[in-house]
Design a protein around this motif. Structure first.
Motif, PDB file in Angstrom:
ATOM      1  N   GLY A   1      -7.730   4.414   3.820  1.00  0.00           N
ATOM      2  CA  GLY A   1      -7.427   3.565   3.719  1.00  0.00           C
ATOM      3  C   GLY A   1      -6.659   2.602   4.416  1.00  0.00           C
ATOM      4  O   GLY A   1      -5.970   1.411   4.247  1.00  0.00           O
ATOM      5  N   ASP A   2      -5.239   3.191   5.065  1.00  0.00           N
ATOM      6  CA  ASP A   2      -4.666   2.921   5.681  1.00  0.00           C
ATOM      7  C   ASP A   2      -5.303   1.799   7.187  1.00  0.00           C
ATOM      8  O   ASP A   2      -4.899   1.101   7.506  1.00  0.00           O
ATOM      9  CB  ASP A   2      -4.731   4.178   7.029  1.00  0.00           C
TER      10      ASP A   2
ATOM     11  N   GLU B   1      -2.773   6.674  -7.244  1.00  0.00           N
ATOM     12  CA  GLU B   1      -1.575   5.632  -7.291  1.00  0.00           C
ATOM     13  C   GLU B   1      -1.767   4.143  -8.596  1.00  0.00           C
ATOM     14  O   GLU B   1      -0.683   4.482  -8.507  1.00  0.00           O
ATOM     15  CB  GLU B   1      -1.777   4.810  -5.918  1.00  0.00           C
TER      16      GLU B   1
ATOM     17  N   HIS C   1      -5.373   3.396  -4.977  1.00  0.00           N
ATOM     18  CA  HIS C   1      -6.123   4.779  -4.722  1.00  0.00           C
ATOM     19  C   HIS C   1      -6.248   4.406  -6.171  1.00  0.00           C
ATOM     20  O   HIS C   1      -5.343   4.321  -6.458  1.00  0.00           O
ATOM     21  CB  HIS C   1      -6.850   5.332  -3.973  1.00  0.00           C
TER      22      HIS C   1
ATOM     23  N   LYS D   1      -9.293   0.759  -5.026  1.00  0.00           N
ATOM     24  CA  LYS D   1     -10.171   1.431  -4.361  1.00  0.00           C
ATOM     25  C   LYS D   1     -10.806   2.572  -4.324  1.00  0.00           C
ATOM     26  O   LYS D   1     -11.172   3.141  -6.043  1.00  0.00           O
ATOM     27  CB  LYS D   1      -9.459   1.977  -2.956  1.00  0.00           C
TER      28      LYS D   1
ATOM     29  N   LYS E   1     -10.253  11.955  -1.432  1.00  0.00           N
ATOM     30  CA  LYS E   1     -10.059  12.971  -0.161  1.00  0.00           C
ATOM     31  C   LYS E   1      -9.839  13.844  -0.565  1.00  0.00           C
ATOM     32  O   LYS E   1      -9.511  15.203  -0.437  1.00  0.00           O
ATOM     33  CB  LYS E   1      -9.135  12.259   0.642  1.00  0.00           C
TER      34      LYS E   1
ATOM     35  N   ASP F   1       0.941  -1.413  -0.153  1.00  0.00           N
ATOM     36  CA  ASP F   1      -0.070   0.274  -0.117  1.00  0.00           C
ATOM     37  C   ASP F   1       0.923   1.045   0.038  1.00  0.00           C
ATOM     38  O   ASP F   1       2.129   1.012  -0.238  1.00  0.00           O
ATOM     39  CB  ASP F   1      -0.954   0.008   0.789  1.00  0.00           C
TER      40      ASP F   1
HETATM   41 MG   LIG Z   1      -3.771   5.166   1.306  1.00  0.00          MG
END
Ligand SMILES: [Mg+2]
Ligand SMILES: Nc1ncnc2c1ncn2[C@@H]1O[C@H](COP(=O)(O)O)[C@@H](O)[C@H]1O
Ligand SMILES: Nc1ncnc2c1ncn2[C@@H]1O[C@H](COP(=O)(O)O)[C@@H](O)[C@H]1O
Ligand SMILES: Nc1ncnc2c1ncn2[C@@H]1O[C@H](COP(=O)(O)O)[C@@H](O)[C@H]1O
Ligand SMILES: Nc1ncnc2c1ncn2[C@@H]1O[C@H](COP(=O)(O)O)[C@@H](O)[C@H]1O
Ligand SMILES: [Mg+2]
Ligand SMILES: [Mg+2]
Ligand SMILES: [Mg+2]
Lengths: 276, 276, 276, 276
Positions: free
Chosen positions: B215-216, B152, B149, B186, C24, B128
């Motif tokens: 996300g964490d 990324e 996401h 995501k 976000k 991640d």
């Molecule tokens: Mg993240």
């Protein structure tokens, strides 16, 4: 038989109301030697367990770095940064009514030296995790309580975990009578064996406890009762019973998957209320 | 079709009750490499997610400074201050059942070296954030799960975020089959693509998750299930489903604006109870 | 009149639902420069306020020592240990949608230098506490919002606190139009004056806010809305309204004496739910 | 008689509503000198007690290491790392309305020097724990309040604890009139003796308070009321009454065994609501 199941009725009978005229000295001062820089949480969990079970005063012997983390959770406790070192060089702490040693500890040599000092005192002691070292126990009046899970008990006894699990009661009883210590053999249906050959079986608890940290909370709960209760057998059995019961109350609102060790102490009050 | 929506019924069918005779070893030990001095919170969130999803034991590899913050939130975890360094010099950690790496990490070179070590092992791994680096994946049996996401994923694929969003399923599927990894793409309606061309779509979650940290928490939830569940596809899909469902339960009492990532783990137990 | 009372109806009309397909990035990244070793709490309170009001991402520029404390409360935030230093030497941070500066800050020279840098950017800025320095404001499009309590406004204006309190609206309006800034003159019935001569009066809040820290929470709440809302007037007024309303909801269960600033953020979700 | 029991009716009569137009300055700034590296929790508990009782502003004079722990619990407070040192070299702090000194302190010489400085000021002061040193009190208008438990009072008076407990009222009264200080002799049925020979007896509280930390919370509660209330007798008596009442409300949900000092402050608001 000299063995029985420890029930809610037994807890009710043996847990007394606090005297209205008591003060913190009435309930004893416990010394918890636990937690290192990389394993501070074990001490957090044990300390919280001790406080929520009614200990008079709690001193946590730990590293300065770990103390910062522990103090966040237990502002009621005080700290000693050199408690283990002092024990290791033979200094017996003053005005301490019980010691619990082991959670999150790794320094074997220091621990062994500390145990040698503790053996010379008449302070009741609980040995867990890092302090579950294969060695001789001294002859003394104050109880020595060991709290191994099956893996740790296997290391202490040189018997395989599988073999132990086939005959939990027998092996616990054997060890307790041979070594003159109280054995709390943890795991589903915890077995408590006393040096006199008698023993108790606990039925509370569930698979929600099958997670890192559960055992640490138990150590603290035991410490509080060893400090503040007169009847040692009941003190140990009640702590084990209540620890499992906390898990049982938690799974009513949550799930065995989701409950974590730090939640146990949060419901001690609720559990005690139910039983009182 | 080889693609389907993952529903509550699917979760019910694939999530099993914990065995009464289980112990912490039954549910595996996870290693989470996450968090730096300036980004400690990502590791807090992931660690909490892992613990509340029932992991057996959790070791957090992070900086000493960050560990102080993380330990406050997860006394059940232990720490390793040199886990990333050790991985970077080729040392494969022992008795670890899954690794999650990336949240809050910045040191690209060390991460790449660590990945090279992980590739040589057969430990399932979740990549991640900082570990989502454009590079080749090895041929191995243990799953590699990536959780980008859209931004990324754009960096990984050199395809614009806009383009990806137009065809989320296709791009995820392509990447999964091309590289032999599980892709968790995501964002609204998370897409989960497996190397065999099949895939799942998740419908839980809401705009309350559109905030730093969501996300964490997911990474930790995934780690727990990868560690403790047998069926890898279901493990991933269930973690994604439950993560979104936590957000859905939270907005019943609050508002999409107000919920924050640390609240997700607090309702995992409630969500599991609803579904159980 | 160009002045009106800001009501629940106004909030309802101007607060929009979050878009289902938001992420976000949709809600902006805020930079909060606050907190020092001896005053870390102000940043804790502001950060929590920002996060519970729905900011996309929050970066807290603070001392390393203070960050340890802040991170405990807001694992969703990330930190920058040199944000103020960088601003002071003229470096404008990238991808920041709003800045709040001042709570718990003392280094006047650095703050002045930082403000000079901020003036050159078109980033909306909120000035509070240590950043409420008597000086000229630049001509720029992005709003400058100042949040003095009567004592701080007295220092800015050289008018006595008593005199200001006799005529809060007039003085706030004067300052806003003279200097081209938005003035949030705090205290019972907070007055919000805009550069165009219009203004709003807030009636929420109670004497439970008359305590250290209340203003810090407000700064964070403002930052979130400045970051994520389009209409600047409504953003400011809504944050002020909701801040007071949090105090009003708290005194239903407790007492004006007992509520503390950290409790405000805890009920933002409940307040938003009531209004939504 | 000049002695009476302090009842709920007395609290109702003497606790006033906060003025709608008040601000934080209205309720005073308190300085709490407490907490060391090995005893940080005492300051946590006192600080929380002060804040939840409505103090305007709180400054905690403590070690930097301890401040990290305290700040986690009370983001509303600010810190001074050299407050005790400054007092010890004769510097009287500015704009402080009351001082509480002693919880968790050990450095006798510095404390004595600090007391010499405080004596020269007209700032009301509360002496507890480490500041309960046998010595002369000065003639001054501002009240000096001492809060010994029977053991500490024994050390101050050279009378045995047993003897004191046989005649709590007489000994407290004697000391108060002899030395011109307010004596809060703690323990079951706390006795409050004033220098004019009058006194009050408190009946709230229970054996759940018989634990480390209970007294620390009381110090903070007293500090808040000494800072913000006019009537000194009522201020002291109300703080003592409410402190015990918090314990009484807690045992309704939990058990005398399980309640801990940090829980007291959490129900101050509920208790105030009941009485208001
Ligand atoms: Mg993240
Ligand atoms: N499946 C289970 N059912 C009941 N109690 C358990 C189970 N697994 C672990 N425990 C308890 O949880 C604690 C684990 O201790 P430790 O292994 O030292 O963390 C002990 O008190 C065990 O009795
Ligand atoms: N608008 C949204 N609706 C549903 N889920 C979202 C939304 N925005 C973000 N998420 C989820 O929140 C997490 C964000 O991950 P990250 O961007 O790494 O913090 C992922 O699990 C996303 O699927
Ligand atoms: N008596 C009061 N009634 C209503 N709001 C108040 C009162 N006292 C303070 N406040 C609010 O509390 C905050 C105090 O800010 P500060 O003085 O910077 O901590 C501001 O938002 C004030 O408007
Ligand atoms: N048995 C008890 N009943 C009522 N109050 C108690 C009891 N034991 C302690 N306290 C109160 O708890 C606090 C203890 O203070 P300290 O000994 O300094 O921690 C004091 O306020 C005592 O009055
Ligand atoms: Mg253990
Ligand atoms: Mg302010
Ligand atoms: Mg005391």
């Amino acid at each position: 038989s000299k063995w029985k199941i420890w029930s809610e009725q037994d807890v009710k009978k043996t847990l007394h109301k606090r005297d209205a005229y008591s003060h913190k000295g009435t309930f004893g001062t416990g010394l918890l030697i636990a937690g290192t820089d990389e394993m501070p949480g074990s001490a957090v969990l044990a300390a919280k367990g001790a406080l929520k079970m009614g200990i008079g005063k709690l001193i946590v012997g730990t590293s300065k770095f770990a103390s910062n983390i522990i103090a966040q959770h237990v502002p009621e406790a005080t700290f000693s940064f050199d408690a283990l070192d002092k024990l290791a060089i033979g200094k017996i702490p003053e005005r301490i009514h019980a010691i619990a040693i082991g959670p999150g500890l790794t320094e074997q040599v220091k621990i062994e030296q500390a145990l040698d000092t503790i053996w010379k005192s008449e302070i009741p002691v609980i040995l867990d995790a890092g302090a579950l070292i294969k060695r001789n126990y001294p002859k003394r009046t104050a109880p020595i309580i060991i709290t191994p899970h099956p893996g740790e008990f296997s290391r202490l006894t040189n018997i395989s975990t599988y073999e132990i699990q086939q005959n939990r009661i027998e092996y616990a009883k054997q060890y307790a009578t041979d070594h003159g210590v109280i054995v709390v053999l943890k795991g589903t249906h915890t077995v408590i064996a006393f040096p006199d050959g008698t023993g108790l079986i606990n039925l509370t608890g569930n698979a929600g406890l099958a997670k890192g940290g559960s055992g640490d909370t138990l150590v603290g709960m035991l410490l509080a009762f060893i400090c503040s209760e007169k009847n040692m057998k009941a003190a140990v059995a009640n702590a084990v019973y209540l620890h499992g019961r906390c898990a049982d109350i938690l799974v009513k609102e949550e799930n065995e998957r989701s409950i974590v060790a730090s939640q146990l102490s949060k419901v001690i009050g609720k559990v005690l209320k139910e039983i009182e």
